[in-house]
Design a protein around this motif. Structure first.
Motif, PDB file in Angstrom:
ATOM      1  N   VAL A  26     -20.447  -2.170  -4.591  1.00  0.00           N
ATOM      2  CA  VAL A  26     -19.602  -1.813  -3.456  1.00  0.00           C
ATOM      3  C   VAL A  26     -20.019  -0.492  -2.815  1.00  0.00           C
ATOM      4  O   VAL A  26     -19.960  -0.334  -1.588  1.00  0.00           O
ATOM      5  N   ILE A  27     -20.477   0.457  -3.625  1.00  0.00           N
ATOM      6  CA  ILE A  27     -20.627   1.840  -3.179  1.00  0.00           C
ATOM      7  C   ILE A  27     -21.567   1.975  -1.983  1.00  0.00           C
ATOM      8  O   ILE A  27     -21.216   2.614  -0.976  1.00  0.00           O
ATOM      9  N   TRP A  28     -22.775   1.369  -2.050  1.00  0.00           N
ATOM     10  CA  TRP A  28     -23.728   1.579  -0.962  1.00  0.00           C
ATOM     11  C   TRP A  28     -23.219   0.976   0.349  1.00  0.00           C
ATOM     12  O   TRP A  28     -23.380   1.564   1.418  1.00  0.00           O
ATOM     13  N   ARG A  29     -22.574  -0.198   0.254  1.00  0.00           N
ATOM     14  CA  ARG A  29     -22.031  -0.820   1.470  1.00  0.00           C
ATOM     15  C   ARG A  29     -20.933   0.048   2.060  1.00  0.00           C
ATOM     16  O   ARG A  29     -20.840   0.211   3.288  1.00  0.00           O
ATOM     17  N   VAL A  30     -20.106   0.613   1.208  1.00  0.00           N
ATOM     18  CA  VAL A  30     -19.029   1.497   1.685  1.00  0.00           C
ATOM     19  C   VAL A  30     -19.616   2.700   2.413  1.00  0.00           C
ATOM     20  O   VAL A  30     -19.146   3.089   3.490  1.00  0.00           O
ATOM     21  N   VAL A  31     -20.646   3.318   1.821  1.00  0.00           N
ATOM     22  CA  VAL A  31     -21.277   4.496   2.438  1.00  0.00           C
ATOM     23  C   VAL A  31     -21.824   4.144   3.816  1.00  0.00           C
ATOM     24  O   VAL A  31     -21.638   4.891   4.790  1.00  0.00           O
ATOM     25  N   THR A  32     -22.500   2.988   3.917  1.00  0.00           N
ATOM     26  CA  THR A  32     -23.073   2.568   5.199  1.00  0.00           C
ATOM     27  C   THR A  32     -21.986   2.360   6.250  1.00  0.00           C
ATOM     28  O   THR A  32     -22.091   2.839   7.392  1.00  0.00           O
ATOM     29  N   ILE A  33     -20.930   1.648   5.873  1.00  0.00           N
ATOM     30  CA  ILE A  33     -19.847   1.358   6.824  1.00  0.00           C
ATOM     31  C   ILE A  33     -19.140   2.640   7.247  1.00  0.00           C
ATOM     32  O   ILE A  33     -18.867   2.859   8.443  1.00  0.00           O
ATOM     33  N   ILE A  34     -18.847   3.506   6.276  1.00  0.00           N
ATOM     34  CA  ILE A  34     -18.157   4.759   6.593  1.00  0.00           C
ATOM     35  C   ILE A  34     -19.009   5.618   7.518  1.00  0.00           C
ATOM     36  O   ILE A  34     -18.491   6.247   8.449  1.00  0.00           O
ATOM     37  N   TRP A  35     -20.305   5.636   7.278  1.00  0.00           N
ATOM     38  CA  TRP A  35     -21.193   6.447   8.124  1.00  0.00           C
ATOM     39  C   TRP A  35     -21.109   6.007   9.586  1.00  0.00           C
ATOM     40  O   TRP A  35     -20.964   6.820  10.489  1.00  0.00           O
ATOM     41  N   TYR A  36     -21.193   4.705   9.796  1.00  0.00           N
ATOM     42  CA  TYR A  36     -21.130   4.194  11.170  1.00  0.00           C
ATOM     43  C   TYR A  36     -19.784   4.510  11.828  1.00  0.00           C
ATOM     44  O   TYR A  36     -19.720   5.041  12.945  1.00  0.00           O
ATOM     45  N   PHE A  37     -18.696   4.154  11.141  1.00  0.00           N
ATOM     46  CA  PHE A  37     -17.387   4.267  11.781  1.00  0.00           C
ATOM     47  C   PHE A  37     -16.877   5.708  11.834  1.00  0.00           C
ATOM     48  O   PHE A  37     -16.119   6.061  12.745  1.00  0.00           O
ATOM     49  N   ALA A  38     -17.289   6.551  10.880  1.00  0.00           N
ATOM     50  CA  ALA A  38     -16.905   7.966  10.945  1.00  0.00           C
ATOM     51  C   ALA A  38     -17.501   8.611  12.182  1.00  0.00           C
ATOM     52  O   ALA A  38     -16.828   9.374  12.891  1.00  0.00           O
ATOM     53  N   ASN A  39     -18.771   8.299  12.460  1.00  0.00           N
ATOM     54  CA  ASN A  39     -19.400   8.828  13.669  1.00  0.00           C
ATOM     55  C   ASN A  39     -18.727   8.304  14.928  1.00  0.00           C
ATOM     56  O   ASN A  39     -18.549   9.026  15.913  1.00  0.00           O
TER      57      ASN A  39
END
Length: 566
Positions: A20-33
């Protein structure tokens, strides 16, 4: 898993955090920006300036996050209750188009699924995919028996990726839902579950094959609609082999003209078949985008890709027709009550404040601007109401809206002067006038009577609209109407017609004369005699007695020297 099971997915990933962790990091990076950009616009008073830029950025993010998020964007593009208008306009541009995966992998999937070598299955197969989409890609091939086929192969590891994304979406919905300023009408997690169920159905190719055959059975008597045959021997959950369709994309005007295809006929077939799916069969194609509809050289229209389908219950179809009748009659209180039954409003909603808003939004839909009516206008107008009143769009109607708007857009791309009412109105009028079911006959009575009085102009309009369809034949309709009037079921209408003909203490011969002038060109004596014989086949003495007052009135209306009798 064959079906979407959110609890089973949650149990699996709850004990596998490393997945789960890497997918979460990727998604958070996109949507946080993305969220930071929205906030920055607010702080620097640049919201209006950057609206288009932020909407385009959202489309880019969903595309790059892969198949699940492309599907999310497409689903959200039909949800004006969830997404603001400028974002909607960008999301509708999302296409099911991704770079293809390696053909060697596709061949291995085919061989594993069918337990045969490629050369044992196909006499010939294309070395590269003909088309690639978010969930799979298609090859062109020939079976050893000679049939030309399309071979649809699912992307590798698709269900694990979809499951992981749906797990994270559901977790995020539960966590963030209460803080989001969205007018949902229900739990955001339920929307994720609705989406997940449909997505799992779409990636089950055996389910798609069954959908195609059911769709074909519904249109078995319609020579204008083509559905590809399924080759079950060479199909599994991840591989679907079906008849190859030779056709032209509906958006390729040059190819359509070069093939001498009647464009107006294709448009009429598309709109009419769409209405049949909703109002007759209740089983409809929910994804009629340009890649799924083709014009064939013989004038037929072909449907492909039956992964995203839905079924309307009989009560939903009846409520939908009721809503149309109330819209025609401009009965906005009853229309609001129908919205409750259809799920657009919750049962506890106070509908009285909503009625004036409905009248303001829909009041001119069937007025002087009727020829300017289009579904896109309706969805845009409703999106303005979503934030003022507690409307929501049920999952089934989100798919219906998507289907109708997409088909209308396709028709407009073929013919910029296309007016959907030119096809839809004659179809609906014909359906009401023929009244082949008790439900439709009841709706016709509701259209023709308002406040207990017969609306002569509505009957004239229905006949005029139906006659604008060259395929409409008045005589069989008249025969059906006469049969109905003479039946036990028609006793109520006979009584109402007698009252209508004599209301206000006068015989309404002028109205009858107008109706006669409207239809007399279609009434040939020999055909009229045949129709009358058919209607009177089971004519009883009681029926004759019931009909005499009507005949007397028609006789008076046919006398040019007659006067209104008071």
């Amino acid at each position: 898993m064959r079906r979407y099971d959110p609890e089973a997915i949650a149990r699996y990933y709850r004990y596998r955090p490393w997945k789960v962790i890497w997918r979460v990091v990727t998604i958070i990076w996109y949507f946080a920006n993305f969220i930071w950009g929205l906030k920055w616009d607010e702080w620097t008073n640049q919201v209006e300036k950057n609206r288009q830029k932020r909407a385009s950025r959202l489309q880019y993010i969903l595309t790059n996050l892969g198949p699940t998020y492309i599907k999310v964007g497409q689903a959200l593009s039909t949800r004006p209750d969830l997404i603001r208008k400028d974002f909607l306009e960008e999301l509708v541009k999302l296409q099911d188009s991704l770079p293809p995966f390696d053909t060697a992998i596709a061949y291995r999937i085919i061989e594993t699924e069918l337990n045969l070598r490629i050369e044992e299955i196909f006499a010939e197969i294309s070395p590269a995919p003909i088309a690639a989409a978010s969930l799979g890609q298609v090859y062109r091939a020939y079976l050893h028996s000679g049939e030309e086929v399309a071979v649809k192969v699912q992307r590798p590891n698709l269900k694990p990726l979809l499951s992981l994304d749906l797990y994270l979406m559901r977790w995020g919905a539960k966590l963030l839902g209460p803080w989001l300023p969205l007018n949902l009408g229900h739990d955001l997690g339920l929307i994720v579950d609705e989406f997940g169920s449909k997505l799992f159905e779409e990636v089950d190719y055996l389910n798609e094959g069954r959908n195609a055959e059911k769709f074909a059975a519904n249109f078995s008597n319609n020579s204008n609609v083509k559905v590809p045959a399924i080759y079950w021997r060479y199909s599994t959950n991840r591989v679907l082999t079906l008849e190859w369709i030779h056709g032209y994309k509906l958006t390729d005007n040059h190819a359509l003209k070069a093939a001498s295809i009647n464009i107006n006929s294709i448009i009429e077939t598309g709109v009419t078949s769409g209405l049949q799916q909703l109002l007759e069969f209740g089983f409809f194609h929910a994804d009629p985008h340009p890649g799924n509809l083709f014009a064939m050289s013989d004038g037929r229209m072909a449907y492909i890709d039956f992964g995203m389908m839905d079924q309307l219950e009989e009560t939903t179809k009846e409520n939908l027709v009721d809503a149309v009748v109330h819209l025609i009659n401009k009965d906005y209180l009853e229309l609001a009550e129908e919205f409750v039954k259809l799920g657009f409003l919750t049962p506890e909603t106070d509908i009285l404040p909503i009625v004036p808003a409905l009248e303001a939004v829909l009041g001119d839909i069937l007025g002087q601007s009727v020829r300017d009516f289009n579904f896109k206008t309706i969805t845009d107008r409703f999106s303005e109401l979503m934030y003022e009143y507690p409307f929501r769009v049920p999952a089934k109607f989100a798919l219906i809206i998507r289907s109708l708007v997409t088909q209308e857009g396709l028709a407009l791309s073929i013919d910029p002067n296309f007016k959907i009412v030119d096809v839809a109105y004659p179809y609906v009028a014909r359906r009401l006038l023929t009244g082949e079911s008790p439900q439709l006959r009841r709706r016709l009575i509701e259209v023709l009577f308002k406040g207990g009085k017969f609306q002569w102009h509505r009957l004239e309009n229905l006949i005029a609209i139906a006659r604008s369809d060259n395929n409409f034949d008045l005589l069989p309709t008249a025969e059906l109407g006469l049969r109905y009037l003479l039946s036990e079921e028609g006793a109520f209408l006979r009584q109402k017609l007698l009252l209508a003909l004599t209301e206000d203490d006068k015989l309404h011969t002028e109205e009858v004369r107008r109706l006669w002038n409207l239809v007399k060109e279609d009434i040939q004596p020999n055909r009229l005699f045949t129709a009358a014989l058919g209607a009177l086949a089971d004519f009883s003495r009681e029926g004759a007695a019931a009909l005499l007052p009507l005949v007397a009135t028609l006789s008076v209306s046919g006398d040019p020297n007659s006067r209104e009798m008071r």
